[in-house]
Scaffold this motif. Structure first.
Motif, PDB file in Angstrom:
ATOM      1  N   ASP A   6       1.505 -64.520 -18.944  1.00  0.00           N
ATOM      2  CA  ASP A   6       2.122 -63.496 -18.094  1.00  0.00           C
ATOM      3  C   ASP A   6       2.307 -64.039 -16.680  1.00  0.00           C
ATOM      4  N   SER A   7       2.775 -65.279 -16.608  1.00  0.00           N
ATOM      5  CA  SER A   7       3.019 -65.932 -15.322  1.00  0.00           C
ATOM      6  C   SER A   7       4.517 -65.981 -15.043  1.00  0.00           C
ATOM      7  N   PHE A   8       4.886 -65.829 -13.775  1.00  0.00           N
ATOM      8  CA  PHE A   8       6.240 -66.135 -13.308  1.00  0.00           C
ATOM      9  C   PHE A   8       7.304 -65.420 -14.150  1.00  0.00           C
ATOM     10  N   ARG A   9       7.192 -64.108 -14.209  1.00  0.00           N
ATOM     11  CA  ARG A   9       8.090 -63.312 -15.048  1.00  0.00           C
ATOM     12  C   ARG A   9       9.554 -63.488 -14.681  1.00  0.00           C
ATOM     13  N   ASN A  10       9.813 -63.948 -13.460  1.00  0.00           N
ATOM     14  CA  ASN A  10      11.204 -64.088 -13.016  1.00  0.00           C
ATOM     15  C   ASN A  10      11.846 -65.379 -13.507  1.00  0.00           C
ATOM     16  N   SER A  11      11.126 -66.213 -14.252  1.00  0.00           N
ATOM     17  CA  SER A  11      11.644 -67.527 -14.634  1.00  0.00           C
ATOM     18  C   SER A  11      11.787 -67.643 -16.145  1.00  0.00           C
ATOM     19  N   SER A  12      13.003 -67.586 -16.629  1.00  0.00           N
ATOM     20  CA  SER A  12      13.233 -67.787 -18.059  1.00  0.00           C
ATOM     21  C   SER A  12      12.901 -69.211 -18.471  1.00  0.00           C
ATOM     22  N   ASP A  13      13.060 -70.170 -17.565  1.00  0.00           N
ATOM     23  CA  ASP A  13      12.722 -71.554 -17.891  1.00  0.00           C
ATOM     24  C   ASP A  13      11.227 -71.712 -18.142  1.00  0.00           C
ATOM     25  N   TYR A  14      10.418 -70.995 -17.375  1.00  0.00           N
ATOM     26  CA  TYR A  14       8.975 -71.036 -17.615  1.00  0.00           C
ATOM     27  C   TYR A  14       8.642 -70.384 -18.958  1.00  0.00           C
ATOM     28  N   LEU A  15       9.253 -69.235 -19.239  1.00  0.00           N
ATOM     29  CA  LEU A  15       8.972 -68.535 -20.490  1.00  0.00           C
ATOM     30  C   LEU A  15       9.339 -69.394 -21.685  1.00  0.00           C
ATOM     31  N   GLN A  16      10.432 -70.119 -21.586  1.00  0.00           N
ATOM     32  CA  GLN A  16      10.804 -71.001 -22.681  1.00  0.00           C
ATOM     33  C   GLN A  16       9.783 -72.120 -22.862  1.00  0.00           C
ATOM     34  N   LEU A  17       9.270 -72.621 -21.758  1.00  0.00           N
ATOM     35  CA  LEU A  17       8.292 -73.705 -21.825  1.00  0.00           C
ATOM     36  C   LEU A  17       7.048 -73.290 -22.597  1.00  0.00           C
ATOM     37  N   VAL A  18       6.452 -72.134 -22.256  1.00  0.00           N
ATOM     38  CA  VAL A  18       5.177 -71.757 -22.864  1.00  0.00           C
ATOM     39  C   VAL A  18       5.346 -71.057 -24.206  1.00  0.00           C
ATOM     40  N   GLY A  19       6.533 -70.517 -24.465  1.00  0.00           N
ATOM     41  CA  GLY A  19       6.804 -69.961 -25.781  1.00  0.00           C
ATOM     42  C   GLY A  19       6.275 -68.576 -26.040  1.00  0.00           C
ATOM     43  N   GLY A  20       5.846 -67.850 -25.015  1.00  0.00           N
ATOM     44  CA  GLY A  20       5.366 -66.493 -25.227  1.00  0.00           C
ATOM     45  C   GLY A  20       5.225 -65.755 -23.921  1.00  0.00           C
ATOM     46  N   GLN A  21       5.538 -64.468 -23.956  1.00  0.00           N
ATOM     47  CA  GLN A  21       5.448 -63.631 -22.762  1.00  0.00           C
ATOM     48  C   GLN A  21       4.770 -62.315 -23.115  1.00  0.00           C
ATOM     49  N   PHE A  22       3.737 -61.955 -22.365  1.00  0.00           N
ATOM     50  CA  PHE A  22       3.087 -60.658 -22.523  1.00  0.00           C
ATOM     51  C   PHE A  22       4.105 -59.537 -22.390  1.00  0.00           C
ATOM     52  N   ALA A  23       4.028 -58.564 -23.315  1.00  0.00           N
ATOM     53  CA  ALA A  23       4.905 -57.398 -23.249  1.00  0.00           C
ATOM     54  C   ALA A  23       4.114 -56.120 -22.985  1.00  0.00           C
ATOM     55  N   THR A  24       3.019 -55.926 -23.720  1.00  0.00           N
ATOM     56  CA  THR A  24       2.217 -54.718 -23.539  1.00  0.00           C
ATOM     57  C   THR A  24       0.902 -54.892 -24.280  1.00  0.00           C
TER      58      THR A  24
END
Length: 228
Positions: free
Chosen positions: A90-108
Motif C-alpha cells: 500500500d505504498s505510493f498509490r499515485n504510481s502505476s509504475d510502482y504498482l506494476q513492480l510489486v504486483g499487488g495493491q491493497f484494496a480493503t
C-alpha cells in the motif's frame, strides 16, 4: 559484505521504525551492512547500483517519478525488494509504475459487524487463515510452514498473473459488506522482475503480528532469498 537499504516511513499506524528495527539484527547476522533512510527519494540516487536488498516499510506516501524509476531499474538489475503489509502493498498509490513492480495493491479489508465497531483499527481485526499452497512446500521462503491462523487485518489485494503465489487467504462475504461471494486472493507472493526478486508478505499490521513465528520466519527468509 552485502548492502541492505531499509526505507521506512509513511503512515505511522504501521510503526515503520519499530517494525523495521525488529529485522535489522537479522540482516546484520545474515551478513548485510544496513543503511536506514526515511524517504523513498533515495531510489533516485546512482548509489542504488550498490544495493543488494531493499527492505521497504513505507505505507501510503508519495514517491517521485524519478524515485520509482530508480527502484524499478535497480530491481531489474538484480536488487532484491521485500516488505510486508502496507509497507510494500500500500505504498505510493499515485504510481502505476510502482504498482506494476510489486504486483499487488491493497484494496480493503473486511470489518466486524457495524454494531461491534468502535471507529478504530480494531474494527478490522478478524480471525482468518493464511492458506499455504503446494508451491510453498519447497520454496526457500516458506518451506515447512503450515497454514496458520491470525486475528488482525486481512488484506484484500488487487494482483496480476506475474506473481508466484505461495499463500492465499479467503475473505468472507457477510451481509454488511457489498461483495456477494467469498474472495480468495494472494497473502504471500514472489515476483521476478528482470534480474531481481521481489517478495511480499501481506500480514504485518502490528508488531505482535510480525512476532508470529510463521510471519517472522517468512519475512526473515525473504530477505536472504531476494538479495542479489
Amino acid at each position: 559484505m552485502k548492502q541492505a537499504l531499509v526505507v521506512r516511513g509513511g503512515w505511522d499506524g504501521h510503526a515503520p521504525v519499530a517494525a523495521t528495527d525488529m529485522f535489522i539484527p537479522h540482516l546484520e547476522t545474515s551478513g548485510f551492512a544496513v543503511r536506514v533512510v526515511d524517504t523513498p527519494e533515495v531510489y533516485a540516487q546512482d548509489a542504488m547500483t550498490d544495493v543488494d536488498l531493499v527492505v521497504q516499510c513505507y505505507t501510503m506516501g508519495e514517491a517521485s517519478g524519478a524515485a520509482v524509476a530508480g527502484l524499478r531499474n535497480a530491481v531489474a538489475a538484480g536488487t532484491g525488494l521485500v516488505g510486508w503489509h502496507g509497507g510494500i502493498a500500500d505504498s505510493f498509490r499515485n504510481s502505476s509504475d510502482y504498482l506494476q513492480l510489486v504486483g499487488g495493491q491493497f484494496a480493503t479489508h473486511p470489518s466486524k459487524h457495524p454494531d461491534e465497531c468502535h471507529g478504530d483499527q480494531s474494527d478490522n481485526y478478524l480471525p482468518y487463515t493464511v492458506d499455504m499452497l503446494p508451491a510453498a512446500a519447497d520454496h526457500p521462503v516458506t518451506a515447512g510452514i503450515a497454514s496458520f491462523e491470525l486475528t488482525t487485518e486481512q488484506y484484500w489485494v488487487l494482483t496480476d498473473d506475474l506473481n508466484d503465489v505461495l499463500a492465499t487467504t479467503t475473505h468472507p462475504a457477510p451481509p454488511w459488506h457489498p461483495w456477494h461471494r467469498t474472495i480468495t486472493c494472494p497473502a504471500v507472493w514472489t515476483r521476478q522482475w528482470g534480474e531481481g526478486r521481489i517478495c511480499v508478505v501481506t500480514p504485518g499490521h502490528s508488531l505482535d503480528v510480525l512476532e508470529h513465528p510463521s510471519v517472522r520466519t517468512m519475512i526473515e527468509r525473504s530477505m536472504v532469498w531476494a538479495s542479489r
